[in-house]
Design an enzyme around this catalytic site. Structure first.
Site, PDB file in Angstrom:
ATOM      1  CE  LYS A  40      -0.386-122.248  47.963  1.00  0.00           C
ATOM      2  NZ  LYS A  40      -1.359-121.921  49.156  1.00  0.00           N
ATOM      3  NE  ARG A 109      -2.632-126.175  48.667  1.00  0.00           N
ATOM      4  CZ  ARG A 109      -1.532-126.751  48.213  1.00  0.00           C
ATOM      5  NH1 ARG A 109      -1.254-127.425  47.295  1.00  0.00           N
ATOM      6  NH2 ARG A 109      -0.258-126.506  48.806  1.00  0.00           N
ATOM      7  N   GLY A 118       1.297-118.248  54.312  1.00  0.00           N
ATOM      8  CA  GLY A 118       0.554-117.883  55.418  1.00  0.00           C
ATOM      9  C   GLY A 118      -0.367-116.980  55.734  1.00  0.00           C
ATOM     10  CG  MET A 120      -4.080-114.319  51.533  1.00  0.00           C
ATOM     11  SD  MET A 120      -4.409-114.196  49.622  1.00  0.00           S
ATOM     12  CE  MET A 120      -3.449-114.943  48.882  1.00  0.00           C
ATOM     13  NE  ARG A 353       6.965-121.043  49.210  1.00  0.00           N
ATOM     14  CZ  ARG A 353       5.997-121.016  50.162  1.00  0.00           C
ATOM     15  NH1 ARG A 353       4.882-120.663  50.017  1.00  0.00           N
ATOM     16  NH2 ARG A 353       6.292-121.227  51.339  1.00  0.00           N
ATOM     17  CG  HIS A 476       5.198-116.805  60.268  1.00  0.00           C
ATOM     18  ND1 HIS A 476       5.531-115.652  60.877  1.00  0.00           N
ATOM     19  CD2 HIS A 476       4.568-116.428  58.960  1.00  0.00           C
ATOM     20  CE1 HIS A 476       4.583-114.636  60.478  1.00  0.00           C
ATOM     21  NE2 HIS A 476       4.522-114.820  59.179  1.00  0.00           N
ATOM     22  NE  ARG A 639      35.354 -81.251  48.699  1.00  0.00           N
ATOM     23  CZ  ARG A 639      34.374 -81.714  49.279  1.00  0.00           C
ATOM     24  NH1 ARG A 639      33.235 -81.901  48.441  1.00  0.00           N
ATOM     25  NH2 ARG A 639      34.376 -81.855  50.433  1.00  0.00           N
ATOM     26  CD  GLU A 783      30.284 -79.070  44.342  1.00  0.00           C
ATOM     27  OE1 GLU A 783      29.799 -79.862  45.621  1.00  0.00           O
ATOM     28  OE2 GLU A 783      31.404 -78.455  44.652  1.00  0.00           O
ATOM     29  CB  SER A 802      33.888 -85.349  40.354  1.00  0.00           C
ATOM     30  OG  SER A 802      33.244 -86.145  41.053  1.00  0.00           O
ATOM     31  N   GLY A 804      29.153 -83.487  42.108  1.00  0.00           N
ATOM     32  CA  GLY A 804      28.537 -83.691  43.467  1.00  0.00           C
ATOM     33  C   GLY A 804      27.274 -83.363  43.610  1.00  0.00           C
ATOM     34  CB  THR A 805      24.658 -85.833  43.104  1.00  0.00           C
ATOM     35  OG1 THR A 805      25.443 -86.952  43.800  1.00  0.00           O
ATOM     36  CG2 THR A 805      24.857 -86.031  41.835  1.00  0.00           C
ATOM     37  CB  CYS A 870      32.556 -87.672  44.031  1.00  0.00           C
ATOM     38  SG  CYS A 870      32.257 -85.705  44.134  1.00  0.00           S
ATOM     39  CE1 TYR A 890      34.672 -90.799  39.678  1.00  0.00           C
ATOM     40  CE2 TYR A 890      35.922 -90.401  37.516  1.00  0.00           C
ATOM     41  CZ  TYR A 890      35.538 -90.137  38.900  1.00  0.00           C
ATOM     42  OH  TYR A 890      35.847 -88.834  39.333  1.00  0.00           O
TER      43      TYR A 890
HETATM   44  P1  ADP Z   1      -0.074-121.989  52.700  1.00  0.00           P
HETATM   45  O1  ADP Z   1       0.003-121.065  51.461  1.00  0.00           O
HETATM   46  O2  ADP Z   1      -0.475-121.360  53.857  1.00  0.00           O
HETATM   47  O3  ADP Z   1       1.198-122.714  52.730  1.00  0.00           O
HETATM   48  P2  ADP Z   1      -1.441-124.292  51.450  1.00  0.00           P
HETATM   49  O4  ADP Z   1      -2.542-123.972  50.471  1.00  0.00           O
HETATM   50  O5  ADP Z   1      -0.100-124.526  50.793  1.00  0.00           O
HETATM   51  O6  ADP Z   1      -1.259-123.203  52.358  1.00  0.00           O
HETATM   52  O7  ADP Z   1      -1.887-125.666  52.368  1.00  0.00           O
HETATM   53  C1  ADP Z   1      -1.622-125.351  53.857  1.00  0.00           C
HETATM   54  C2  ADP Z   1      -1.162-126.760  54.216  1.00  0.00           C
HETATM   55  O8  ADP Z   1      -2.112-127.720  53.784  1.00  0.00           O
HETATM   56  C3  ADP Z   1       0.287-127.261  53.491  1.00  0.00           C
HETATM   57  O9  ADP Z   1       0.854-127.767  54.127  1.00  0.00           O
HETATM   58  C4  ADP Z   1      -0.172-128.020  52.391  1.00  0.00           C
HETATM   59  O10 ADP Z   1       0.513-128.953  51.981  1.00  0.00           O
HETATM   60  C5  ADP Z   1      -1.527-128.993  52.872  1.00  0.00           C
HETATM   61  N1  ADP Z   1      -2.676-129.114  51.903  1.00  0.00           N
HETATM   62  C6  ADP Z   1      -3.002-128.451  50.805  1.00  0.00           C
HETATM   63  N2  ADP Z   1      -3.775-128.890  50.216  1.00  0.00           N
HETATM   64  C7  ADP Z   1      -3.610-130.371  50.452  1.00  0.00           C
HETATM   65  C8  ADP Z   1      -4.221-131.741  49.884  1.00  0.00           C
HETATM   66  N3  ADP Z   1      -4.941-131.528  48.685  1.00  0.00           N
HETATM   67  N4  ADP Z   1      -3.921-132.564  50.531  1.00  0.00           N
HETATM   68  C9  ADP Z   1      -2.941-132.567  51.531  1.00  0.00           C
HETATM   69  N5  ADP Z   1      -2.342-131.650  52.081  1.00  0.00           N
HETATM   70  C10 ADP Z   1      -2.825-130.466  51.679  1.00  0.00           C
HETATM   71 MG    MG Z   2       1.845-123.957  51.171  1.00  0.00          MG
HETATM   72 MG    MG Z   3      29.960 -80.149  47.309  1.00  0.00          MG
END
Ligand code: ADP
Ligand code: MG
Ligand code: MG
Length: 917
Positions: A40, A109, A118, A120, A353, A476, A639, A783, A802, A804-805, A870, A890
């Site tokens: 990120k 973040r 989601g 962490m 990403r 999710h 065979r 084989e 061939s 025959g593994t 094979c 092959y």
């Molecule tokens: P996750 O990895 O769970 O998506 P994020 O760090 O991306 O967590 O943040 C969770 C939500 O908060 C996302 O929708 C993100 O766009 C929003 N968010 C994070 N930082 C800011 C910010 N500085 N201003 C506005 N929205 C934010």
């Molecule tokens: Mg995010």
């Molecule tokens: Mg055999």
């Protein structure tokens, strides 16, 4: 700075040099530093450098996280660097953290090397307190907004940083919604939100036994620690285990100025992908909300709007967003998954990403990006994984069965088709049940939820399919399902899920836990009951193009193991360039033939065998004619009989049981025999004797393969006659035949010498009778370890090898697969005594070494010796790469693996050419 003097004598260490650089402004980072800055952060830095509108911020590195986790505290110098970076962000934003009249708010973040959506923690709105909230209200002219931001901070701080459960907070909100008679938090009045915040603070104080910190810097410090610690949260660990992500990477922390999507009707927030990640179609796909903050969209609690509506409601913003999407795709050379927020008509980019995708989308992206010349064709081939190709050959619901279900009224509803494939199973209403039934009891389970959360992942992994009533394409559930290739249908709004009572209702129909349903992730349909599945047509035009490119890069041939003409036709349709293994004995089991085979086996004399063999001959000939026709112009490797003879006879135990039973009945009938049991008894007894005579202690190492051919030469002569007669007939029809006769289980070159002499003679005799000449070859399976070790001698007799593994693995390890896979092998894998199942992925160090030796010794004697594989390993990508490296001609695999092998062989060639192997 005297750099030259520094080089000669180490200068006294400056203050800055004493502590590592832990903190990076966005302007200092870039996308290549994901290890250090997390995915990120690195991409926020890259977008900043590209000049896209990113709220200012900085990154605390993953190394700082690891240092923190190791020492239980921030590493020396880190916080001072945070303070300095914060001061710069304050200057850029023109606001200061904790400044009462014009407060800067920041988010804190998480962001690891690999995206773990989601898994962490992230805390928003840091910097608010009782004083600053008034300043924010004044500044924005929106007291309701300011109060809402504050109550969100206290709630997030309580749950995320202090680890309190969410329920007490939600209960307060629910009570106030009820009192105010509104459905949404967004409709609560400013004053009410103020009261709620006070109640939240009271919850924090009583449950966390500490007051909510009013000091913004303390908020920031505690949030940063919480994000670091979330790397080792249970959810995150489970996810990493499932996704194969290392546990020692650590997460970075991104501290970034807040922008607000909840400042009224000209504000909003959303997520989108630059193309459709289910089908691959090139258009923006996503969801957004007016007047909302980030989390609201993915939480699935408010009904989101498709991104197309943004074009109508805020055309200028939509145009700008579309432009940034194109720029980002071009820059990152891949489809992007983007978060954005609109604050009072100003667009902000908050994340980008590489997008997760279905197999179908992955293939189409690769082809489309190469067509646009954003990537090369070689890159396109390398970007698609063998698993993606495999998914194209996965089951779909049988069209007739589906039509019948619709007619019956079993099509219950349609939701979003977010992850393709078909799955039937019994309903489980929570992740633990899904895991228990699916993973431990091996049942087919469909996990159903209103929506899924990060701590549901273990259940989703154990389920065959996923079903939710809420959420969109970026929910999710959709994200996780796509990543792990689980069929999923989400957002089935017609379905009312009552998770607490373990049932859902659709109209008047009620489904309970344990009831069967079917989900079609390709179409989004939900059915009652179980539907039959079939393998789809292999006709996707993008896949065809991609595999065509792969064919241009690969140097390994891809052949198929096929016993019947219909398999051969299928294999050829998938791109097979020959048949590497036709197992003739399979044909002996067919109903009209088995009695003949048994008669032949049980015969006492050679003369008595002639009759049944003569009757078997036309059957075998027809089999081969079918194969040659299907493979016109391509090699067909047949065979000769391989398994021990007892496999064709009834089991000894069963026979013995029958004999005893008939004897008992006869003795009780006191001399009367109206059913003619005496005759049956005689036959059964004779059979029992014969079976007994053929019994072996270790049939796998007994009379089978070439040994059987030498023992019963009439049998293999018949097979060779059938092959050559079929070849002659096809030749006359104008079909180009390339028969290759393969002799199994050779250990010593003398075996081959004897066998080949007999068979050559038969082949020549047939051609003379027929007056047709066909070119045929004799070769052997390698084989048995001894065959590999003496491959030079064997190559004098054999025109091709061939591997025959399957047997080569059994005989090299000295373990029987049937016993191992149901028994001790599992224990070996659990205890990590073996890294992989050697019957699935080739043991390169041992079995592979024998293969390498076999190829080398064989080609020393016969430089043009053709060598293939094979065994079942022939369809495994890692094994295919190995076969490429040791110079095989092959690989031959099951028809369904042929497309996968074509791609894997191309990837092996590209990797070797790039010196990556
Ligand atoms: P996750 O990895 O769970 O998506 P994020 O760090 O991306 O967590 O943040 C969770 C939500 O908060 C996302 O929708 C993100 O766009 C929003 N968010 C994070 N930082 C800011 C910010 N500085 N201003 C506005 N929205 C934010
Ligand atoms: Mg995010
Ligand atoms: Mg055999």
């Amino acid at each position: 700075m005297g750099t030259s003097s520094k080089r000669k004598t180490p200068a006294p260490r400056s203050r800055a040099a004493r502590s590592e650089k832990w903190v990076y402004l966005f302007a200092e980072g870039n996308a290549r530093r994901k290890d250090l800055l997390g995915g990120k952060g690195a991409n926020l830095a890259e977008m900043t450098r590209m000049g896209l509108p990113v709220p200012p911020g900085f990154i605390v590195s993953t190394r700082a996280c690891n240092a923190y986790l190791a020492a239980g505290g921030f590493p020396p110098g880190m916080w001072a660097q945070v303070e300095r970076a914060l001061a710069k962000v304050e200057r850029q934003a023109g606001r200061r953290l904790g400044e009462p009249r014009d407060p800067l708010l920041v988010s804190c973040r998480s962001g690891a090397r690999f995206s773990m959506p989601g898994m962490m923690d992230t805390v928003l709105n840091i910097g608010l307190n009782d004083v600053a909230v008034a300043g924010l209200a004044k500044l924005t002219g929106d007291e309701r907004f300011a109060n809402d931001a504050y109550r969100r901070l206290v709630q997030m701080f309580g749950t995320v940083v202090l680890g309190l459960p969410d329920e007490p907070f939600e209960a307060v909100l629910a009570r106030h919604r009820k009192a105010a008679r509104v459905e949404n938090d967004a409709d609560l009045a400013a004053a009410t939100l103020g009261e709620i915040t006070e109640e939240f603070k009271a919850i924090v104080k009583s449950q966390a036994r500490r007051a909510f910190p009013e000091d913004p810097r303390e908020q920031l410090r505690l949030a940063t620690e919480a994000v670091f610690r979330s790397w080792n949260g249970k959810r995150a660990i489970d996810y990493r285990n499932a996704a194969g992500i290392a546990h020692d990477l650590g997460t970075a922390v991104n501290i970034q100025a807040m922008v607000f999507g909840n400042l009224g009707d000209r504000s909003g927030t959303g997520v989108l992908t630059t193309r459709n990640v289910t089908t691959g179609e090139p258009r923006l796909e996503g969801d957004w909300l007016t007047n909302a903050q980030g989390e609201d969209v993915v939480a699935g609690t408010r009904a989101t709007k498709p991104i197309a509506t943004l074009k109508r409601e805020m055309p200028r913003i939509h145009a700008e967003l579309a432009r940034h999407c194109a720029t980002l795709e071009k820059h990152f050379r891949d489809v992007q998954d983007i978060e954005f927020t609109i604050e009072r008509d100003k667009l902000w980019m908050l994340q980008t990403r590489d997008a997760k995708r279905t197999a179908q989308a992955a293939v189409r992206f690769a082809v489309d990006l190469a067509a646009k010349r954003l990537i090369t064709r070689a890159e396109a081939v390398e970007r698609v994984s063998p698993d993606h190709v495999d998914a194209f050959l996965h089951p779909q619901f049988d069209a007739k069965d589906k039509a019948a279900a619709k007619k019956r009224g079993d099509l219950l509803a349609t939701g979003l088709n977010v992850s393709p494939g078909a799955a039937s199973g019994i309903l489980a209403f929570d992740a633990d049940t899904a895991e228990r039934w699916g993973a431990r009891e091996k049942k087919a389970v469909i996990m159903v939820r209103p929506e899924t959360k990060p701590d549901d992942v273990h259940g989703m992994l154990a389920a065959r399919g996923i079903l939710t009533s809420r959420g969109g394409r970026t929910s999710h559930a959709a994200l996780v399902a796509r990543q792990f290739g689980k069929p999923a249908v989400v957002g089935v709004s017609a379905m009312d899920v009552d998770a607490a009572n373990r049932r859902f209702t659709i109209g008047t129909r009620v489904f309970r836990e344990g009831d069967a349903v079917s989900v079609d992730g390709t179409t989004g349909e939900l059915f009652a009951g179980e539907l039959k599945t079939v393998v789809p047509e292999f006709s996707d035009p993008y896949l065809a193009r991609l595999l065509g490119w792969a064919d241009g890069f690969r140097r390994l041939g891809v052949w198929a193991n096929a016993d019947y003409p219909r398999d051969a036709v299928r294999a050829r349709g998938y791109g097979a360039q020959g048949i590497g293994l036709c197992r003739t004995e399979h044909m002996f089991f067919e109903t009209e033939r088995l009695p003949l085979v048994q008669e032949m086996i049980l015969a006492d004399t050679d003369e008595a065998r002639t009759g049944p063999l003569a009757k078997l001959l036309p059957f075998q000939r027809e089999d081969f004619v079918g194969l040659f026709r299907a493979m016109d112009g391509l090699p067909v490797t047949i065979r000769l009989i391989d398994p021990p003879l007892h496999e064709f006879l009834p089991s000894y135990d069963e026979l013995a049981h029958d004999v005893t039973e008939i004897e008992t009945r006869l003795s009780m009938a006191a001399g009367k025999d109206p059913l003619g049991l005496a005759g049956t008894l005689a036959t059964k007894k004779r059979l029992l004797e014969a079976v007994n005579a053929l019994r072996e202690a270790n049939p796998m190492l007994g009379l089978r393969g070439v040994r059987l051919g030498i023992h019963l030469p009439q049998l293999v002569r018949m097979q060779v006659r059938a092959i050559i007669e079929a070849a002659c007939r096809c030749r006359r029809e104008g079909i180009r035949v390339h028969p290759k006769i393969m002799i199994p289980l050779i250990a010593h070159n003398n075996e081959l010498k004897v066998e080949r002499a007999i068979l050559d003679e038969e082949a020549k005799a047939v051609m003379k009778e027929q007056g047709v000449r066909v070119k045929y070859q004799f070769g052997t399976m390698i084989e048995i370890p001894r065959a590999a070790l003496t491959a030079g001698d064997i190559a004098r007799q054999a025109e091709f090898f061939s591997f025959g593994t399957n047997d080569l693995t059994q005989t090299t390890f000295g373990i029987s697969r049937d016993d191992a896979e149901t028994g001790f092998l599992r224990e070996y894998l659990e205890k990590r005594i073996l890294p992989d199942n050697p019957f699935a992925t080739l043991d390169q160090a041992g079995v592979g070494k024998l293969m390498e030796m076999g190829v080398r010794l064989g080609r020393e004697v016969r430089p043009d010796l053709e060598v293939g594989i094979c065994g079942e390993h022939g369809g495994d990508p890692a094994t295919i790469a190995f076969c490429h490296r040791i110079g095989l001609d092959y690989v031959s695999c099951s028809p369904y693996r042929v497309p996968v092998a074509r791609l894997a062989a191309a990837q092996a060639a590209l990797a070797m050419d790039a010196g990556r192997d």
